[in-house]
Write a protein that holds these residues in place. Structure first.
Motif, PDB file in Angstrom:
ATOM      1  N   THR A   1      -3.783  -3.525   2.933  1.00 15.35           N
ATOM      2  CA  THR A   1      -2.534  -4.225   2.615  1.00 15.35           C
ATOM      3  C   THR A   1      -2.522  -5.656   3.152  1.00 15.35           C
ATOM      4  OG1 THR A   1      -0.158  -4.296   3.046  1.00 15.35           O
ATOM      5  CG2 THR A   1      -1.459  -3.028   4.605  1.00 15.35           C
TER       6      THR A   1
ATOM      7  N   SER B   1       0.158  -7.025   3.940  1.00 18.93           N
ATOM      8  CA  SER B   1       1.215  -7.022   4.966  1.00 18.93           C
ATOM      9  C   SER B   1       0.672  -7.141   6.378  1.00 18.93           C
ATOM     10  CB  SER B   1       2.020  -5.717   4.911  1.00 18.93           C
ATOM     11  OG  SER B   1       2.516  -5.481   3.641  1.00 18.93           O
ATOM     12  N   LYS B   2      -0.447  -6.441   6.666  1.00 22.34           N
ATOM     13  CA  LYS B   2      -0.907  -6.360   8.045  1.00 22.34           C
ATOM     14  C   LYS B   2      -2.055  -7.322   8.339  1.00 22.34           C
ATOM     15  CE  LYS B   2       1.997  -3.053   8.110  1.00 22.34           C
ATOM     16  NZ  LYS B   2       3.268  -3.040   8.801  1.00 22.34           N
TER      17      LYS B   2
ATOM     18  N   ARG C   1       4.610  -7.834  -0.807  1.00 18.93           N
ATOM     19  CA  ARG C   1       4.403  -6.477  -1.308  1.00 18.93           C
ATOM     20  C   ARG C   1       3.080  -6.347  -2.064  1.00 18.93           C
ATOM     21  NH1 ARG C   1       5.279  -4.285   1.445  1.00 18.93           N
ATOM     22  NH2 ARG C   1       5.643  -2.269   0.468  1.00 18.93           N
TER      23      ARG C   1
ATOM     24  N   ASN D   1      -1.699   4.114  13.166  1.00 17.46           N
ATOM     25  CA  ASN D   1      -0.318   3.773  13.462  1.00 17.46           C
ATOM     26  C   ASN D   1       0.310   5.118  13.826  1.00 17.46           C
ATOM     27  OD1 ASN D   1       2.401   3.250  13.362  1.00 17.46           O
ATOM     28  ND2 ASN D   1       2.416   2.360  11.313  1.00 17.46           N
TER      29      ASN D   1
ATOM     30  N   TYR E   1       1.533   8.179  10.990  1.00 11.68           N
ATOM     31  CA  TYR E   1       2.459   7.155  10.468  1.00 11.68           C
ATOM     32  C   TYR E   1       3.640   7.881   9.816  1.00 11.68           C
ATOM     33  CZ  TYR E   1       3.936   3.451   7.156  1.00 11.68           C
ATOM     34  OH  TYR E   1       4.646   2.546   6.405  1.00 11.68           O
TER      35      TYR E   1
ATOM     36  N   SER F   1       0.834  -1.203   0.000  1.00 10.95           N
ATOM     37  CA  SER F   1       0.000   0.000   0.000  1.00 10.95           C
ATOM     38  C   SER F   1       0.870   1.255   0.000  1.00 10.95           C
ATOM     39  CB  SER F   1      -0.984  -0.013   1.172  1.00 10.95           C
ATOM     40  OG  SER F   1      -0.304  -0.037   2.384  1.00 10.95           O
ATOM     41  N   SER F   2       2.167   1.107   0.270  1.00  8.47           N
ATOM     42  CA  SER F   2       3.084   2.262   0.189  1.00  8.47           C
ATOM     43  C   SER F   2       3.093   2.838  -1.216  1.00  8.47           C
ATOM     44  CB  SER F   2       4.511   1.842   0.541  1.00  8.47           C
ATOM     45  OG  SER F   2       4.544   1.263   1.808  1.00  8.47           O
TER      46      SER F   2
ATOM     47  N   TYR G   1      -4.900  -1.527   9.219  1.00  9.02           N
ATOM     48  CA  TYR G   1      -5.125  -2.307  10.449  1.00  9.02           C
ATOM     49  C   TYR G   1      -6.600  -2.516  10.772  1.00  9.02           C
ATOM     50  CZ  TYR G   1      -0.233  -1.108  10.855  1.00  9.02           C
ATOM     51  OH  TYR G   1       1.096  -0.946  10.590  1.00  9.02           O
TER      52      TYR G   1
ATOM     53  N   ASP H   1      -6.454   5.148   5.158  1.00 10.27           N
ATOM     54  CA  ASP H   1      -5.521   4.030   5.223  1.00 10.27           C
ATOM     55  C   ASP H   1      -6.056   3.042   6.266  1.00 10.27           C
ATOM     56  OD1 ASP H   1      -3.409   2.298   5.641  1.00 10.27           O
ATOM     57  OD2 ASP H   1      -1.868   3.840   5.477  1.00 10.27           O
TER      58      ASP H   1
END
Ligand code: PMP
Length: 344
Positions: free
Chosen positions: A173, A175-176, A184, A129, A90, A61-62, A153, A150
Motif C-alpha cells: 500500500t 499509505s504506509k 487510497r 501490525n 491487524y 490495500s483494504s 510495512y 500483507d
C-alpha cells in the motif's frame, strides 16, 4: 513540504475521464505508468519479486484484501473457507472477513489454535501490525491452505529488507510507504491469473476500478522515491529510517526509565537496501503494562489514545500506539507518557 516541485501533479480538466486504462491488461483499470512505477520501486528497494506477476491496483490495500478473500474463496471447491490470522492480528481483518456475512468465507480467529477441517486462508502480516515482528504462516498443513501476505510495512524505514519476497499473493500500500493514505492506492502482486481475474471482477463490481487521479499522483511520487532512493540526502527512505529510529530511541528511553511499561525487543538484521545491519523500527509500538491492568483505559485517563490489545485478539494489558503521528503530536505523547510513573 520541502520537496514541492518534483512531487507536484497537475491534471488537466479534460484528462483521465474514462473508466479504462489498458484494455489488454488483466487489470484493465490499472494505469500502465503506475504499473511501471510499482515495478521500478520494488526493483530498487529489493523487497518483492514483480516478474511474472499480475499487478492489481485497489482503492487501498483494504479493498484488495477483500478482493483476495473473494477470489480465493470463490475458487475453492468447499465453502465457507475459514479465515485465520495469528494473534495479535491487524484488527480490521476481523471486520473485512465478517461484515458482509458472506457464504464464501468465515472468520475463524487465531491461526495458532485453528483446528477445523477444510480449506482455509491465513492472513500473514509481516512486519506485523500491531507489534512489528516478522512473520511466517503458522498453520502447518500440506493442502487446503492459501496465504495472503500483507506487506504493508515491508519497507526499509520500518524493518531490515532481508529478501525479495516471492509469494502467490502479496499486498502493498501507498499509505504506509510515504503516508499518502488519503490517495487510497494499494496493489496486489498475484502469481495466478485466475486469482488476479477474480480480484479484478470483485473490484469491477465494487467500484468499477480505481481513481485515475490517485493513480497519477501515486505514479509521480513513487517514481520520485525510486529516483532518489540511492542519494543519501534526497532519499525518502533514509529520512524515514532516521525519523523512526530517533522516535523509537526516545520512546525506549522513557519506557526504560520507569518500571511501568514494556516494549518488544527486535533482533537486528542485515538490510540489503541500506547495506548495513539495522534494527526494526515499526510503525506501531506494542506497549505493555507490567501489571495485569486495562492499559487502554488507564492511558485514556491521561489523555493518551491508543487501540486496546483486545481488538487484536490479544490482552488488554497491551495497547497499540502509532509511531507515525506528526512531530508535535508524537512529542506531546512522549511528554504525557513520561509523567505516568504510577498507574494508580
Ligand atoms: N494492512 C495493514 C497491516 C494495515 O496496517 C493497513 C492500514 N492500517 C492496511 C492493510 C490498509 O491500508 P490501506 O487500505 O490504506 O492501503
Amino acid at each position: 513540504m520541502k520537496k514541492t516541485d518534483k512531487y507536484t501533479v497537475v491534471i488537466q480538466g479534460w484528462d483521465l475521464m474514462s473508466y479504462f486504462s489498458d484494455t489488454r491488461d488483466v487489470c484493465w483499470f490499472l494505469e500502465p505508468e503506475l504499473a511501471n512505477a510499482i515495478k521500478a520501486l520494488h526493483g530498487a528497494i529489493g523487497n518483492a519479486v514483480t516478474e511474472e506477476r499480475y499487478i492489481v491496483v485497489g482503492t487501498g490495500s483494504s479493498q484488495l484484501c477483500q478482493a483476495a478473500l473473494f477470489a480465493l474463496s470463490s475458487l475453492s471447491e468447499v465453502q465457507p473457507v475459514n479465515i485465520v490470522a495469528a494473534v495479535p492480528f491487524y484488527s480490521t481483518y476481523v471486520e473485512e472477513a465478517s461484515y458482509l456475512q458472506s457464504n464464501l468465507y468465515k472468520w475463524e480467529g487465531d491461526a495458532r489454535t485453528f483446528d477445523k477441517k477444510g480449506p482455509y486462508i491465513e492472513m500473514v502480516t509481516s512486519p506485523n501490525n500491531p507489534e512489528g515482528t516478522m512473520r511466517e504462516p503458522v498453520v502447518n498443513r500440506t493442502e487446503g491452505g492459501k496465504v495472503i501476505h500483507d506487506f504493508a510495512y515491508y519497507w526499509p524505514h520500518y524493518t531490515p529488507i532481508t529478501r525479495r519476497e516471492d509469494h502467490d499473493l502479496m499486498l502493498f500500500t501507498f499509505s504506509k510507504i510515504t503516508g499518502h493514505a488519503g490517495s487510497r492506492i494499494g496493489w496486489a502482486l498475484v502469481k495466478d491469473i485466475e486469482v488476479a481475474k477474480k480480484m479484478v471482477h470483485y473490484l469491477t463490481i465494487n467500484s468499477i476500478g480505481v481513481s485515475k487521479e490517485s493513480q497519477t499522483r501515486a505514479t509521480t511520487i513513487l517514481n520520485e522515491l525510486t529516483k532518489t532512493c540511492r542519494n543519501k540526502s534526497e532519499s525518502f527512505f533514509e529520512y524515514g529510517y532516521e525519523k523512526m529510529k530517533s522516535r523509537w530511541e526516545r520512546l525506549r528511553e522513557i519506557v526504560e526509565s520507569g518500571d511501568t511499561f514494556t516494549l518488544p525487543n527486535y533482533p537486528q538484521a542485515f538490510c540489503n537496501f541500506f547495506g548495513k545491519t539495522i534494527s526494526t523500527t515499526p510503525a506501531f509500538a506494542w506497549l505493555g503494562c507490567k501489571e495485569e491492568r486495562d492499559l487502554g483505559s488507564l492511558l485514556k485517563e491521561k489523555n493518551v489514545l491508543a487501540r486496546g490489545g483486545d481488538r487484536f485478539g490479544s490482552d488488554k494489558k497491551y495497547v497499540r500506539i502509532s509511531m507515525l503521528s506528526r512531530d508535535h503530536d508524537f512529542h506531546v505523547f512522549l511528554q504525557r507518557l513520561a509523567t505516568i510513573k504510577d498507574l494508580k
